[in-house]
Design a protein around this motif. Structure first.
Motif, mmCIF file in Angstrom:
data_model
loop_
_atom_site.group_PDB
_atom_site.id
_atom_site.type_symbol
_atom_site.label_atom_id
_atom_site.label_comp_id
_atom_site.label_asym_id
_atom_site.label_seq_id
_atom_site.Cartn_x
_atom_site.Cartn_y
_atom_site.Cartn_z
ATOM 1 N N HIS A 13 -2.150 0.569 -3.848
ATOM 2 C CA HIS A 13 -1.390 1.816 -4.087
ATOM 3 C C HIS A 13 -0.373 1.578 -5.198
ATOM 4 N N HIS A 15 1.541 3.218 -8.976
ATOM 5 C CA HIS A 15 1.797 4.232 -10.010
ATOM 6 C C HIS A 15 2.056 3.517 -11.331
ATOM 7 N N MET A 39 -2.600 5.751 -8.657
ATOM 8 C CA MET A 39 -2.264 7.088 -8.155
ATOM 9 C C MET A 39 -2.422 8.145 -9.247
ATOM 10 N N LYS A 98 -6.523 11.668 -3.365
ATOM 11 C CA LYS A 98 -5.183 11.554 -2.778
ATOM 12 C C LYS A 98 -4.700 12.921 -2.318
ATOM 13 N N HIS A 173 1.564 3.910 2.500
ATOM 14 C CA HIS A 173 2.962 3.479 2.606
ATOM 15 C C HIS A 173 3.626 3.928 3.911
ATOM 16 N N ASP A 246 3.134 0.708 -3.806
ATOM 17 C CA ASP A 246 3.751 1.987 -4.179
ATOM 18 C C ASP A 246 4.819 1.765 -5.244
#
Ligand code: DOR
Ligand code: ZN
Length: 344
Positions: A13, A15, A39, A98, A173, A246
């Motif tokens: 996960h 970004h 993501m 997602k 998360h 995350d």
């Protein structure tokens, strides 16, 4: 123990944003991780296989020549995404979709307003074996911000799993004891990712000596009992729990702001943080399962072949990195961590 070697981990996960920002953050992840699930919540969300593929190309251009890194692409569910796009996505190697409940977090305004709107899409995903990744928080403003994950389980996740028993779901998360217990209660088709910051910190961190925006993420940090439950789940060897940082970069100027953006940037030191968390409960022996084995098994992918060495060697976290026209401040900026990571 002065070092441990583990199979090279993956980040399930992550970004990385877009444009010039990629040049700062992609190398940080690629230095330690073989793959990462990317993501799709860009300013203009990725809703087509075509857009995900060109984004993947842009990410690959930011990987330093001496490293191998595979971005695993995802699409963003909206109320209007077409069920017919699922087969196209699958054919292009997209691994998952997602679900952002509309308004739940950064760039989620175009997310799903009512899960029933995407039932035909979920049907198709179930058929094709595309995974569903969920940001598991309700957006009902009458629900306390610290309860939004637990309420999501009852109101959304349980009915969803009943309606789509064959859909493979990752509860992303997770931050609560309730989420750990729910995942542990399901035998097939449900797993969860855990961030390093939720394993290391409780909500006191946000308020220590003043309001500290770099500790603000969503789902927000919870109280200590939850952190302990997460740490127990992550380090238990249970195959349903695996690593997802995350890591969520934002310009420092937008974090240190009257309306601070949610997200902690951890990519550059993630493995040091996870090592400290596992060491704190005497379970370094379980780090490899969590970081390198459970994720590929759930996604149906092979294991990595290289090794990562974690050494008990002090590591000073950078104060900031250049980031576009501004700077990016990592979590624990300026502090010294106990573990260093190096790809063998
Ligand atoms: O803290 C967060 N930041 N949580 C999310 O769900 C999104 C992320 C981001 O994109 O910044
Ligand atoms: Zn995220």
């Amino acid at each position: 123990m002065d070092h441990i070697d583990i199979i090279q981990p993956d980040d399930w996960h992550l970004h990385v944003r877009d444009g010039d920002f990629l040049k700062t953050v992609v190398p940080h992840t690629a230095e330690h991780f073989a793959r990462a699930v990317i993501m799709p919540n860009l300013k203009e969300p990725l809703t087509t296989a075509q857009s995900a593929m060109s984004y993947k190309e842009r990410i690959l251009k930011s990987v330093p020549d001496h490293l191998n890194f595979e971005p695993l692409m995802t699409l963003y569910l909206t109320d209007h995404i077409k069920a017919s796009e699922m087969a196209v996505a699958k054919a292009h190697g997209v691994v998952a979709l997602k679900l952002y409940p509309a308004g739940a977090t950064t760039n989620s305004d175009l997310g799903v307003t009512n899960i029933k709107h995407i039932y035909p899409v979920l049907e198709e995903m179930q058929k094709l074996g595309l995974l569903l990744l969920v940001h598991g928080e309700v957006t009902d403003p009458s629900v306390d911000v610290f309860d939004r994950e637990a309420v999501f389980i009852d109101r959304q996740l349980i009915p969803l799993r009943k309606d789509f028993p064959g859909l493979r779901i990752v509860f992303e998360h997770i931050t609560t004891k309730e989420a750990c217990e729910y995942v542990q209660s399901v035998d097939e088709g449900l797993a969860a990712t855990l961030t390093a910051h939720h394993l290391l910190l409780n909500r006191n961190a946000i308020f220590k000596g003043g309001l500290r925006p770099h500790y603000y993420c969503l789902p927000v940090l919870k109280r200590e009992t939850h952190r302990l439950a997460l740490l127990q789940a992550a380090s238990s060897g249970d195959a349903r729990f695996f690593l997802g940082t995350d890591s969520a970069p934002h310009l420092a100027s937008l974090k240190e702001h009257a309306s601070a953006c949610a997200g902690c940037y951890t990519a550059s030191v993630a493995m040091s943080l996870y090592a400290s968390a596992f060491e704190s409960v005497g379970r370094l022996d379980q780090l490899e399962r969590f970081a390198s084995l459970n994720g590929p098994a759930f996604y149906g992918l092979g294991q990595n072949t290289r090794q990562l060495r974690l050494k008990k060697l002090p590591l000073k976290v950078h104060d900031a990195y250049p980031y576009g026209l501004g700077e990016l401040k990592p979590l624990f900026a300026g502090e010294t961590l106990e573990w260093s990571a190096q790809l063998l």
